[in-house]
Design an enzyme around this catalytic site. Structure first.
Site, PDB file in Angstrom:
ATOM      1  N   SER A  91       6.133  -2.744  -4.576  1.00 37.90           N
ATOM      2  CA  SER A  91       5.874  -2.660  -6.012  1.00 37.90           C
ATOM      3  C   SER A  91       7.135  -2.176  -6.732  1.00 37.90           C
ATOM      4  O   SER A  91       8.159  -2.848  -6.708  1.00 37.90           O
ATOM      5  CB  SER A  91       4.665  -1.761  -6.272  1.00 37.90           C
ATOM      6  OG  SER A  91       4.216  -1.878  -7.603  1.00 37.90           O
ATOM      7  N   ASP A 190      -2.776 -10.614  -7.517  1.00 31.70           N
ATOM      8  CA  ASP A 190      -2.171  -9.333  -7.905  1.00 31.70           C
ATOM      9  C   ASP A 190      -2.159  -9.217  -9.435  1.00 31.70           C
ATOM     10  O   ASP A 190      -1.501 -10.007 -10.115  1.00 31.70           O
ATOM     11  CB  ASP A 190      -0.746  -9.271  -7.364  1.00 31.70           C
ATOM     12  CG  ASP A 190      -0.127  -7.887  -7.506  1.00 31.70           C
ATOM     13  OD1 ASP A 190      -0.578  -7.119  -8.374  1.00 31.70           O
ATOM     14  OD2 ASP A 190       0.808  -7.590  -6.740  1.00 31.70           O
ATOM     15  N   HIS A 236      -2.751  -6.496  -5.324  1.00 28.87           N
ATOM     16  CA  HIS A 236      -1.557  -5.663  -5.316  1.00 28.87           C
ATOM     17  C   HIS A 236      -1.491  -4.733  -4.113  1.00 28.87           C
ATOM     18  O   HIS A 236      -0.406  -4.433  -3.622  1.00 28.87           O
ATOM     19  CB  HIS A 236      -1.507  -4.831  -6.603  1.00 28.87           C
ATOM     20  CG  HIS A 236      -0.205  -4.119  -6.807  1.00 28.87           C
ATOM     21  ND1 HIS A 236       0.974  -4.786  -7.073  1.00 28.87           N
ATOM     22  CD2 HIS A 236       0.108  -2.792  -6.777  1.00 28.87           C
ATOM     23  CE1 HIS A 236       1.955  -3.905  -7.202  1.00 28.87           C
ATOM     24  NE2 HIS A 236       1.462  -2.693  -7.028  1.00 28.87           N
TER      25      HIS A 236
END
Length: 270
Positions: A91, A190, A236
């Site tokens: 991320s 995501d 995610h």
């Protein structure tokens, strides 16, 4: 440590999140093969207090995060701890990986894993219709303001991919030809880092590789291995199923170990 060994360097460095040392069973396959596992407590986290984040690791000081990570890797080399270096971030940590690859001297990193990487910072932060964009201005700044626009553009990984390595104002810049082997993972569903960001990053890197090859004279230069793996069922935070998560970690580690030339455990398992 008594000798140099392949080293796995992990970092995050955003939102003031502390990455404290902890034991993780999933890391044992790396340790069994003689690797060291290192966590970089870089600015952008709060390991050394809120100033480490608020004043020195966000907005117009964000590049401290990436430079700290590169300096950690240089330290591991200089002190004889790391013979080879694998890096990983997810991320905002994927942004860390991408920006650090651009800012590191060629050859510092040997292999990299970028999970659901936030790498198209400029485009995403300029679009307030994306659900999390306005909230994220509190971390990166609003690029609709000139001072933040120029600063974000200076480190956004996609916007700083270059074909050739160079030195600008005394700072080394690594071109895609000199990148480490790279695995990018993403999830189709995501909601935080849309799947097209990692895909766009991969397409940008491959475009620069092809352009560099066209203008190159003499023997062809060995190109880095660049792979993109998109999970068509995950979001995610990867798989929620424990066994599928372990399979995904196995894939990541297999890529790293293969690129480092490590296969079998050194001895009895820990």
């Amino acid at each position: 440590m008594s000798k140099e060994r392949p080293t796995y360097l992990y970092g995050y460095g955003s939102y003031g999140i502390c990455i404290d040392p902890s034991f993780g069973m999933s890391r044992l396959p790396l340790l069994d093969r003689g690797m060291a596992y290192v966590i970089a407590n870089i600015r952008g986290g709060s390991e050394l207090g809120r100033r480490w984040y608020q004043t020195e690791g966000k907005y117009l000081t964000k590049c401290n995060t990436f430079d700290d990570f590169v300096d950690c890797a240089k330290f591991l080399r200089k002190e004889g701890i790391a013979s080879k270096i694998a890096i990983e971030g997810r991320s905002a940590g994927g942004l860390l990986v991408g920006a650090s690859m651009n800012r590191a001297p060629p050859g510092l990193f040997d292999v990299a894993v970028a999970g659901v990487p936030f790498v198209d910072v400029m485009v995403t932060m300029c679009d307030p219709s994306i659900p999390l964009t306005v909230i994220e201005w509190e971390e990166w700044g609003n690029p609709n303001e000139p001072k933040y626009h120029d600063y974000i553009l200076s480190y956004s990984p996609i916007d700083n991919v270059g074909s050739e390595s160079s030195t600008e104002s005394g700072n080394e810049k690594c071109g895609v030809q000199d990148y480490p082997s790279l695995l990018i993972t993403s999830g189709l569903h995501d909601p935080r880092v849309a799947y097209w960001e990692p895909a766009k990053w991969m397409a940008t890197m491959r475009h620069h590789l092809s352009e560099a090859a066209k203008g190159r004279e003499g023997a062809p230069k060995e190109e880095p291995l660049l792979l993109l793996k998109t999970d068509l069922t995950s979001g995610h935070f990867s798989a929620s199923d424990r066994y599928k998560w372990l399979k995904e970690r196995s894939f990541d580690y297999a890529f790293v170990l293969d690129q480092l030339g490590i296969s079998k455990p050194l001895g009895p398992k820990l």
